[in-house]
Motif scaffolding. Structure first.
Motif, PDB file in Angstrom:
ATOM      1  N   ILE A 316       0.840  -1.207   0.000  1.00 23.07           N
ATOM      2  CA  ILE A 316       0.000   0.000   0.000  1.00 23.07           C
ATOM      3  C   ILE A 316       0.872   1.253   0.000  1.00 23.07           C
ATOM      4  N   GLN A 317       1.985   1.183   0.722  1.00 22.92           N
ATOM      5  CA  GLN A 317       2.904   2.321   0.732  1.00 22.92           C
ATOM      6  C   GLN A 317       3.438   2.561  -0.686  1.00 22.92           C
ATOM      7  N   TYR A 318       3.725   1.475  -1.371  1.00 24.77           N
ATOM      8  CA  TYR A 318       4.212   1.590  -2.755  1.00 24.77           C
ATOM      9  C   TYR A 318       3.136   2.222  -3.647  1.00 24.77           C
ATOM     10  N   ILE A 319       1.902   1.762  -3.505  1.00 23.27           N
ATOM     11  CA  ILE A 319       0.812   2.310  -4.332  1.00 23.27           C
ATOM     12  C   ILE A 319       0.634   3.807  -4.041  1.00 23.27           C
ATOM     13  N   ARG A 320       0.692   4.171  -2.762  1.00 26.87           N
ATOM     14  CA  ARG A 320       0.527   5.587  -2.401  1.00 26.87           C
ATOM     15  C   ARG A 320       1.643   6.428  -3.030  1.00 26.87           C
ATOM     16  N   GLY A 321       2.858   5.890  -3.001  1.00 26.02           N
ATOM     17  CA  GLY A 321       3.996   6.631  -3.542  1.00 26.02           C
ATOM     18  C   GLY A 321       3.950   6.708  -5.065  1.00 26.02           C
ATOM     19  N   ALA A 322       3.627   5.592  -5.709  1.00 24.03           N
ATOM     20  CA  ALA A 322       3.714   5.521  -7.167  1.00 24.03           C
ATOM     21  C   ALA A 322       2.485   6.133  -7.857  1.00 24.03           C
ATOM     22  N   TYR A 323       1.321   6.032  -7.205  1.00 23.45           N
ATOM     23  CA  TYR A 323       0.084   6.470  -7.871  1.00 23.45           C
ATOM     24  C   TYR A 323      -0.613   7.618  -7.151  1.00 23.45           C
ATOM     25  N   GLY A 324      -0.214   7.888  -5.898  1.00 24.27           N
ATOM     26  CA  GLY A 324      -0.835   8.978  -5.130  1.00 24.27           C
ATOM     27  C   GLY A 324      -1.853   8.452  -4.122  1.00 24.27           C
ATOM     28  N   ASN A 325      -2.002   9.192  -3.034  1.00 22.01           N
ATOM     29  CA  ASN A 325      -2.923   8.782  -1.961  1.00 22.01           C
ATOM     30  C   ASN A 325      -4.354   8.584  -2.459  1.00 22.01           C
ATOM     31  N   GLY A 326      -4.751   9.428  -3.416  1.00 21.34           N
ATOM     32  CA  GLY A 326      -6.133   9.392  -3.904  1.00 21.34           C
ATOM     33  C   GLY A 326      -6.509   8.054  -4.524  1.00 21.34           C
ATOM     34  N   LYS A 327      -5.488   7.302  -4.990  1.00 19.33           N
ATOM     35  CA  LYS A 327      -5.788   6.033  -5.669  1.00 19.33           C
ATOM     36  C   LYS A 327      -6.270   4.957  -4.698  1.00 19.33           C
ATOM     37  N   ILE A 328      -6.024   5.171  -3.399  1.00 19.68           N
ATOM     38  CA  ILE A 328      -6.517   4.186  -2.429  1.00 19.68           C
ATOM     39  C   ILE A 328      -8.046   4.197  -2.443  1.00 19.68           C
ATOM     40  N   ALA A 329      -8.627   5.398  -2.475  1.00 24.29           N
ATOM     41  CA  ALA A 329     -10.088   5.501  -2.540  1.00 24.29           C
ATOM     42  C   ALA A 329     -10.602   4.998  -3.889  1.00 24.29           C
ATOM     43  N   THR A 330      -9.810   5.213  -4.970  1.00 25.43           N
ATOM     44  CA  THR A 330     -10.213   4.698  -6.289  1.00 25.43           C
ATOM     45  C   THR A 330     -10.260   3.171  -6.250  1.00 25.43           C
ATOM     46  N   LEU A 331      -9.269   2.569  -5.578  1.00 23.61           N
ATOM     47  CA  LEU A 331      -9.238   1.104  -5.453  1.00 23.61           C
ATOM     48  C   LEU A 331     -10.460   0.587  -4.677  1.00 23.61           C
ATOM     49  N   THR A 332     -10.720   1.186  -3.516  1.00 23.47           N
ATOM     50  CA  THR A 332     -11.853   0.685  -2.721  1.00 23.47           C
ATOM     51  C   THR A 332     -13.162   0.888  -3.472  1.00 23.47           C
ATOM     52  N   ALA A 333     -13.243   1.985  -4.269  1.00 26.11           N
ATOM     53  CA  ALA A 333     -14.470   2.222  -5.049  1.00 26.11           C
ATOM     54  C   ALA A 333     -14.642   1.126  -6.106  1.00 26.11           C
ATOM     55  N   ALA A 334     -13.516   0.694  -6.709  1.00 26.40           N
ATOM     56  CA  ALA A 334     -13.592  -0.371  -7.719  1.00 26.40           C
ATOM     57  C   ALA A 334     -14.113  -1.659  -7.086  1.00 26.40           C
ATOM     58  N   TYR A 335     -13.610  -1.978  -5.895  1.00 24.26           N
ATOM     59  CA  TYR A 335     -14.065  -3.212  -5.235  1.00 24.26           C
ATOM     60  C   TYR A 335     -15.501  -3.075  -4.736  1.00 24.26           C
ATOM     61  N   ALA A 336     -15.902  -1.840  -4.421  1.00 24.79           N
ATOM     62  CA  ALA A 336     -17.293  -1.621  -3.997  1.00 24.79           C
ATOM     63  C   ALA A 336     -18.256  -1.928  -5.135  1.00 24.79           C
ATOM     64  N   GLU A 337     -17.763  -1.804  -6.399  1.00 29.69           N
ATOM     65  CA  GLU A 337     -18.602  -2.154  -7.555  1.00 29.69           C
ATOM     66  C   GLU A 337     -18.748  -3.659  -7.703  1.00 29.69           C
ATOM     67  N   GLY A 338     -17.994  -4.409  -6.905  1.00 26.61           N
ATOM     68  CA  GLY A 338     -18.106  -5.868  -6.963  1.00 26.61           C
ATOM     69  C   GLY A 338     -17.063  -6.506  -7.865  1.00 26.61           C
TER      70      GLY A 338
END
Ligand SMILES: [Zn+2]
Length: 408
Positions: A316-338
């Motif tokens: 997760i630290q890598y994702i935050r660094g490479a893609y930005g903090n905002g992408k964590i919410a983008t990821l959870t939103a994708a999984y919320a779609e099922g």
């Protein structure tokens, strides 16, 4: 299994019939009002028993009385048939020694009685807290956060409150959530006390636990020199689970384990130095767990679980660094779609999970994924080299030979 009936329905129907059939004799009218439940009491001996008692009366003879109860977040209702005494007093002792109700959860119960007219009447529901009352808890509250503890002085409670507040602030850097519901943190003084409170005893290495739906975090922290570090590690982690649940609602349960645990571990205010060593050791012997194997759940045994937490934190630290903090919410939103574990990453970050896993290993752990792949491919590469060196007919000879004699 029994699906709970909505309380009041029978009473409501009774009243409607009464209005339609006026005038009725007084006795008949009173019968429509159903049952009277008085002196309702519950006595909790945590981890041992719950005693339900009440006096139940009705204008008509009662044929059968049942007690129905469940955890407020459960879907299964327990039903017990009761034998009242001559005055209508009932008592039921529930064996709570298996700890099927989580500590500090809410339990709801109600009574149902079938009368001689064949109708079944339901009492209004009553709720109570199934608190771990084996300990004398003290409480300190600020804003919506309450810390409860039984070992340690006032400063211990204040320090825990500060650590919890810091955890809430840290969480807001990832997810701005309205902090409008209470959070309750219960701090046991040792892991044995904590584990003895958890359903099925919990994992033997756990020093923290969260019930996101109830807004409750549990921790094992001993008063002493290391209390501050432990508070600032365990409390933000467990609070992150609760706040993630509040941000995501039921889709919390659709998120991959590596994402939930990775986010929670990222919010610990102290970096776990043991994680780096575990990652380096695993990378050196090519023993990292593929991230796709950490989608559904983490391993149960303590060694693998430790590595899984270390990987999730680093990933997760890598994702935050490479893609930005905002992408964590983008990821959870994708999984919320099922979306599945694989596809969620592809949709949110535009890269498959396996590729992201490789990039993380190369960037964070400097693991030469190509080198590791070469090692796996070595026998085939040797064959290829042979193929290139041997003249055409020699190659055909070789193949014929291999086909005839060499196949296993
Ligand atoms: Zn966790």
């Amino acid at each position: 299994m029994f699906t709970p009936r909505r309380p009041f329905i029978h009473l409501a129907i009774g009243m409607a019939l009464l209005a339609a059939a006026l005038p009725l004799k007084l006795e008949q009218a009173r019968a429509q009002t159903g049952i009277v439940v008085e002196n309702i009491k519950t006595e909790v001996a945590f981890g041992r028993s719950i005693i339900f008692s009440a006096k139940i009366s009705a204008p008509l003879t009662i044929k059968q009385i049942s007690l129905l109860f469940r955890g407020v977040n459960e879907t299964v209702t327990r039903v017990e048939t009761l034998q009242p005494d001559a005055d209508g007093n009932t008592r039921f002792e529930y064996d709570a020694s298996q700890n099927v109700f989580p500590p500090f959860s809410k339990i709801v119960f109600w009574y149902q009685a079938t009368l001689e007219d064949g109708n079944t009447y339901t009492s209004p529901p009553t709720e109570f807290n199934y608190d771990d009352n084996r300990f004398a808890w003290r409480t300190i509250t600020r804003a919506n956060v309450s810390v409860h503890w039984y070992a340690g002085d006032d400063a211990f409670g204040s320090a825990a409150l500060d650590a919890a507040g810091a955890g809430v602030l840290a969480f807001n850097t990832l997810y701005p959530v309205a902090f409008d519901q209470p959070l309750n943190i219960y701090i046991y003084s040792n892991a044995d006390d904590l584990r003895s409170a958890l359903p099925l005893g919990g994992a033997d290495w756990a020093n923290g636990h969260a019930h996101p739906e109830s807004g409750i975090a549990l921790a094992a922290i001993a008063p002493g020199d290391s209390q501050k570090i432990e508070m600032e590690t365990i409390l933000p982690h467990e609070l992150a689970h609760i706040l993630l649940y509040r941000a995501l609602g039921q889709s919390y349960f659709q998120q991959p384990a590596w994402l939930l645990e990775g986010v929670a571990s990222n919010l610990e205010l102290y970096k776990n130095l043991g994680y780096d060593q575990a990652l380096r050791d695993a990378a050196a012997k090519d023993g990292l767990i593929p991230m796709r194997d950490l989608c559904a759940a983490f391993p149960a045994d303590s060694g693998s679980a430790y590595l899984a937490y270390a990987q999730a934190e680093s990933f997760i630290q890598y994702i935050r660094g490479a893609y930005g903090n905002g992408k964590i919410a983008t990821l959870t939103a994708a999984y919320a779609e099922g979306l599945t574990c694989e596809i969620g990453v592809t949709k949110a970050l535009g890269i498959p999970l396996n590729q992201l896993d490789q990039n993380w290993r190369e960037t964070e752990l400097h693991q030469n994924v190509f080198g590791a792949a070469l090692k796996t491919l070595a026998p085939y590469l040797a064959l290829m080299a042979l193929v290139l060196m041997v003249p055409l007919w020699g190659l055909i000879d070789f193949l014929i030979h291999k086909i005839r004699y060499g196949r296993k």
